[in-house]
Design a protein around this motif. Sequence first.
Motif, mmCIF file in Angstrom:
data_model
loop_
_atom_site.group_PDB
_atom_site.id
_atom_site.type_symbol
_atom_site.label_atom_id
_atom_site.label_comp_id
_atom_site.label_asym_id
_atom_site.label_seq_id
_atom_site.Cartn_x
_atom_site.Cartn_y
_atom_site.Cartn_z
ATOM 1 N N LYS A 140 -8.968 -14.357 -4.848
ATOM 2 C CA LYS A 140 -9.187 -13.770 -6.066
ATOM 3 C C LYS A 140 -10.028 -12.748 -5.712
ATOM 4 N N ASP A 141 -9.535 -11.364 -5.820
ATOM 5 C CA ASP A 141 -10.636 -10.330 -5.686
ATOM 6 C C ASP A 141 -11.765 -10.637 -6.564
ATOM 7 N N ASN A 142 -12.996 -11.008 -6.227
ATOM 8 C CA ASN A 142 -13.920 -10.741 -7.645
ATOM 9 C C ASN A 142 -14.274 -12.185 -7.410
ATOM 10 N N ALA A 143 -13.307 -12.986 -7.307
ATOM 11 C CA ALA A 143 -13.786 -14.109 -7.660
ATOM 12 C C ALA A 143 -15.720 -15.182 -7.483
ATOM 13 N N LYS A 144 -15.771 -15.110 -7.815
ATOM 14 C CA LYS A 144 -17.078 -15.468 -7.806
ATOM 15 C C LYS A 144 -17.367 -17.681 -7.132
ATOM 16 N N CYS A 145 -18.682 -16.680 -5.743
ATOM 17 C CA CYS A 145 -18.513 -17.936 -5.487
ATOM 18 C C CYS A 145 -20.268 -17.797 -5.097
ATOM 19 N N ARG A 146 -20.212 -18.682 -4.329
ATOM 20 C CA ARG A 146 -21.939 -18.718 -3.968
ATOM 21 C C ARG A 146 -22.409 -18.941 -2.921
ATOM 22 N N VAL A 147 -24.035 -18.145 -2.287
ATOM 23 C CA VAL A 147 -24.268 -18.530 -1.087
ATOM 24 C C VAL A 147 -26.299 -18.701 -0.976
ATOM 25 N N ALA A 148 -26.267 -20.126 -0.616
ATOM 26 C CA ALA A 148 -27.616 -20.290 -0.392
ATOM 27 C C ALA A 148 -28.666 -20.555 1.194
ATOM 28 N N GLY A 149 -29.898 -20.403 0.635
ATOM 29 C CA GLY A 149 -30.601 -20.719 1.890
ATOM 30 C C GLY A 149 -31.461 -20.412 1.135
ATOM 31 N N TRP A 150 -32.903 -20.196 2.199
ATOM 32 C CA TRP A 150 -34.205 -19.935 2.396
ATOM 33 C C TRP A 150 -34.681 -18.841 3.426
ATOM 34 N N GLY A 151 -33.553 -17.435 2.835
ATOM 35 C CA GLY A 151 -34.202 -16.784 4.005
ATOM 36 C C GLY A 151 -34.697 -15.394 2.422
ATOM 37 N N ASN A 172 -11.871 -8.227 -1.688
ATOM 38 C CA ASN A 172 -11.018 -7.713 -0.428
ATOM 39 C C ASN A 172 -10.837 -7.637 0.940
ATOM 40 N N LEU A 173 -10.563 -8.152 1.406
ATOM 41 C CA LEU A 173 -10.463 -7.737 2.982
ATOM 42 C C LEU A 173 -9.911 -6.554 3.630
ATOM 43 N N LYS A 174 -9.434 -6.057 3.423
ATOM 44 C CA LYS A 174 -8.980 -5.178 3.314
ATOM 45 C C LYS A 174 -9.571 -3.342 3.313
ATOM 46 N N VAL A 175 -10.656 -3.975 1.611
ATOM 47 C CA VAL A 175 -11.990 -3.076 1.823
ATOM 48 C C VAL A 175 -12.484 -2.758 2.246
ATOM 49 N N CYS A 176 -13.215 -3.949 2.908
ATOM 50 C CA CYS A 176 -13.753 -4.649 3.706
ATOM 51 C C CYS A 176 -13.957 -4.140 4.405
ATOM 52 N N LYS A 177 -12.685 -4.331 5.093
ATOM 53 C CA LYS A 177 -12.688 -3.690 6.615
ATOM 54 C C LYS A 177 -12.427 -2.342 6.671
ATOM 55 N N ALA A 178 -12.389 -1.303 5.631
ATOM 56 C CA ALA A 178 -12.727 0.317 5.227
ATOM 57 C C ALA A 178 -13.687 0.509 5.354
ATOM 58 N N LYS A 179 -14.588 -0.674 4.196
ATOM 59 C CA LYS A 179 -15.536 -0.287 4.423
ATOM 60 C C LYS A 179 -16.830 -0.200 5.472
ATOM 61 N N TRP A 180 -16.633 -1.035 6.440
ATOM 62 C CA TRP A 180 -16.619 -1.098 7.640
ATOM 63 C C TRP A 180 -16.360 0.062 8.588
ATOM 64 N N HIS A 181 -15.200 0.053 8.437
ATOM 65 C CA HIS A 181 -14.831 0.657 9.944
ATOM 66 C C HIS A 181 -15.052 2.141 9.703
ATOM 67 N N HIS A 182 -15.668 2.875 8.237
ATOM 68 C CA HIS A 182 -16.406 4.073 8.269
ATOM 69 C C HIS A 182 -17.719 4.400 8.863
ATOM 70 N N PHE A 183 -18.212 2.233 9.929
ATOM 71 C CA PHE A 183 -19.539 2.739 10.555
ATOM 72 C C PHE A 183 -18.929 2.416 11.527
ATOM 73 N N GLY A 184 -17.855 2.645 12.335
ATOM 74 C CA GLY A 184 -17.367 2.092 13.186
ATOM 75 C C GLY A 184 -17.342 0.194 14.222
ATOM 76 N N LEU A 185 -17.637 -0.395 13.007
ATOM 77 C CA LEU A 185 -16.977 -1.580 13.085
ATOM 78 C C LEU A 185 -15.743 -1.957 12.971
ATOM 79 N N ASP A 186 -14.547 -2.330 13.580
ATOM 80 C CA ASP A 186 -13.674 -2.691 13.238
ATOM 81 C C ASP A 186 -13.661 -4.687 13.045
ATOM 82 N N LEU A 187 -13.878 -4.574 11.619
ATOM 83 C CA LEU A 187 -14.223 -6.436 11.180
ATOM 84 C C LEU A 187 -12.891 -7.142 11.998
ATOM 85 N N PRO A 188 -13.204 -8.272 12.729
ATOM 86 C CA PRO A 188 -11.952 -9.113 12.983
ATOM 87 C C PRO A 188 -11.154 -9.584 12.218
ATOM 88 N N ASP A 189 -10.281 -10.287 11.962
ATOM 89 C CA ASP A 189 -9.506 -10.748 11.669
ATOM 90 C C ASP A 189 -9.951 -12.089 10.644
#
Length: 258
Positions: A140-151, A172-189
């Motif tokens: 679901k959009d805005n579902a809480k996930c988590r990411v971890a690392g040593w960075g 949401n992937l459509k929202v994400c693609k639109a944001k990146w498309h604004h900078f000229g990058l078409d994200l892969p599926d």
Amino acid sequence: MRSLYKFLFFHFLTCFGLEETIGSEIIHGKKVPEQLMLYMASVQDSSGHHVCGGFLIAEDLVVTAAHCQHGNPTNVVLGAHDLNKIDNDTNRYTAESCLHPRFANSRTGNDIMLLKLSKKVKMDKNVQKIRFPNSDIKIKDNAKCRVAGWGFTRNGGKTVNVLQVVDVPFVNLKVCKAKWHHFGLDLPDSAICAGGYGSNKGFCKGDSGGPLVCGGMAVGVVSFNMRNNCDYPTIPNIYTNISKYRHWIKDKKRECKM
């Protein structure tokens, strides 16, 4: 106009770059208790330097990002949240890289790699594997996930020795693609997105290859974001969608050998 977008995008990359630097810390996160996230792996070079994150999915198999190959990973450290407290006899494993055959760069997708360990890992109180999808994911959009690392923990910061984790909202992937498309990058599926947009939390330099965990399952692999853009929120962070590679992973479990 499309050509102009691409020109502006690559000009932007020249000035700021993408998060493809090997080894990527967590922004606005917290330390991971030693009894949690036991699947996390530090992917290291022959000198013992942390170059990327990763995660254990089988007794002898770690998933990381394909672009981490540029760091010449030869070792994997498991069962050590604090990289200052590594026992080479029990925590360190030599590994062989199994790069996805269609990987060219992070922007075009297939940013996934398997590391075949020299010996099987014994599952115990310090090391456990994590599940990955056996079908297409539905989050679901805005579902809480988590990411971890040593960075890095902030722009211009530095990596840390103790594993960090942060909650990030699924985008949401459509929202994400639109944001990146604004900078000229078409994200892969094969991309999925979380954090870095509508949030002040996400990953940064040094977290590459680590897992995006949703509902106790590894659904994504840290791939890239906008370098020098770890203070958020601007553009969603990009992960490789593991469910798109589940058949490849299962095949490589048999084929990838030391």
